[in-house]
Design a protein around this motif. Structure first.
Motif, PDB file in Angstrom:
ATOM      1  N   TYR A  50      11.296  -5.407   6.906  1.00 58.94           N
ATOM      2  CA  TYR A  50       9.983  -6.040   7.043  1.00 58.94           C
ATOM      3  C   TYR A  50       9.346  -6.303   5.685  1.00 58.94           C
ATOM      4  O   TYR A  50       9.557  -5.551   4.727  1.00 58.94           O
ATOM      5  CB  TYR A  50       9.049  -5.128   7.835  1.00 58.94           C
ATOM      6  N   ASP A  92       6.202  -6.064   3.279  1.00 57.69           N
ATOM      7  CA  ASP A  92       5.205  -4.994   3.154  1.00 57.69           C
ATOM      8  C   ASP A  92       3.930  -5.326   3.916  1.00 57.69           C
ATOM      9  O   ASP A  92       3.273  -4.436   4.470  1.00 57.69           O
ATOM     10  CB  ASP A  92       4.885  -4.759   1.679  1.00 57.69           C
ATOM     11  N   ASN A 141       4.622  -4.481   7.675  1.00 52.32           N
ATOM     12  CA  ASN A 141       5.282  -3.222   8.029  1.00 52.32           C
ATOM     13  C   ASN A 141       4.303  -2.307   8.755  1.00 52.32           C
ATOM     14  O   ASN A 141       3.150  -2.157   8.325  1.00 52.32           O
ATOM     15  CB  ASN A 141       5.806  -2.555   6.767  1.00 52.32           C
ATOM     16  N   SER A 142       4.740  -1.722   9.831  1.00 56.92           N
ATOM     17  CA  SER A 142       3.992  -0.810  10.706  1.00 56.92           C
ATOM     18  C   SER A 142       3.104  -1.550  11.693  1.00 56.92           C
ATOM     19  O   SER A 142       2.550  -0.938  12.609  1.00 56.92           O
ATOM     20  CB  SER A 142       3.140   0.200   9.919  1.00 56.92           C
ATOM     21  N   ARG A 143       2.950  -2.873  11.551  1.00 54.07           N
ATOM     22  CA  ARG A 143       2.173  -3.649  12.524  1.00 54.07           C
ATOM     23  C   ARG A 143       3.074  -4.546  13.375  1.00 54.07           C
ATOM     24  O   ARG A 143       2.774  -4.785  14.552  1.00 54.07           O
ATOM     25  CB  ARG A 143       1.142  -4.521  11.806  1.00 54.07           C
ATOM     26  N   THR A 161       6.994  -5.626  14.874  1.00 59.82           N
ATOM     27  CA  THR A 161       8.308  -5.082  15.232  1.00 59.82           C
ATOM     28  C   THR A 161       9.227  -6.216  15.666  1.00 59.82           C
ATOM     29  O   THR A 161       8.884  -6.988  16.555  1.00 59.82           O
ATOM     30  CB  THR A 161       8.206  -4.067  16.369  1.00 59.82           C
ATOM     31  N   ASN A 195       1.151  -6.629  16.307  1.00 58.35           N
ATOM     32  CA  ASN A 195      -0.025  -5.847  16.689  1.00 58.35           C
ATOM     33  C   ASN A 195      -1.024  -5.795  15.534  1.00 58.35           C
ATOM     34  O   ASN A 195      -0.683  -6.085  14.385  1.00 58.35           O
ATOM     35  CB  ASN A 195       0.392  -4.429  17.072  1.00 58.35           C
ATOM     36  N   SER A 196      -2.235  -5.419  15.852  1.00 64.38           N
ATOM     37  CA  SER A 196      -3.300  -5.288  14.845  1.00 64.38           C
ATOM     38  C   SER A 196      -3.366  -6.535  13.961  1.00 64.38           C
ATOM     39  O   SER A 196      -3.417  -6.454  12.727  1.00 64.38           O
ATOM     40  CB  SER A 196      -3.058  -4.044  13.976  1.00 64.38           C
TER      41      SER A 196
END
Length: 123
Positions: free
Chosen positions: A60, A62, A65-67, A69, A84-85
């Motif tokens: 991903y 940066d 990343n974490s938002r 998938t 998301n978000s």
């Protein structure tokens, strides 16, 4: 030859979610590494995420990343991007792309591209 068709874009408020899909057709399309890129107005096309042909590896940017998938269902020849978000700065045309190589993050490394789907995030 591989044909790619994106769908799932739209207008969403900040903090919301969208799921993009990329349907692939053509011989051995399931053996390709798949990537998502995006292009905002006045900016160059930028890497978002990629997934190896067998889903054994993902990568991903940066900024997502974490938002976001990335996933794939080879039985359906479809790649997904769950977002998301969402933030207003995620607003762009999102493109699906395919490459025969391992995961790459630059546009010249991809051989096939879809037509794109617009994602707009309002504040």
């Amino acid at each position: 030859q591989v044909q790619l068709v994106e769908s799932g874009g739209g207008l969403v408020q900040a903090g919301g979610s969208l799921r993009l899909s990329c349907a692939a057709s053509g011989r051995t399309s399931s053996s390709y590494t798949m990537g998502w890129f995006r292009q905002a107005p006045g900016k160059e096309r930028a890497f978002v995420a990629a997934i190896l042909w067998n889903a054994a590896s993902t990568y991903y940017a940066d900024s997502v990343n974490s938002r976001f998938t990335i996933s794939r269902d080879n039985a359906k020849n479809t790649v997904y991007l769950q977002m998301n978000s969402l933030k207003p700065e995620d607003t762009a045309i999102y493109y699906c792309a395919a490459t025969k190589t391992i995961i790459r993050i630059t546009t010249p490394d991809y051989d096939y591209w879809g037509q794109g789907t617009q994602v707009t995030v309002s504040s």
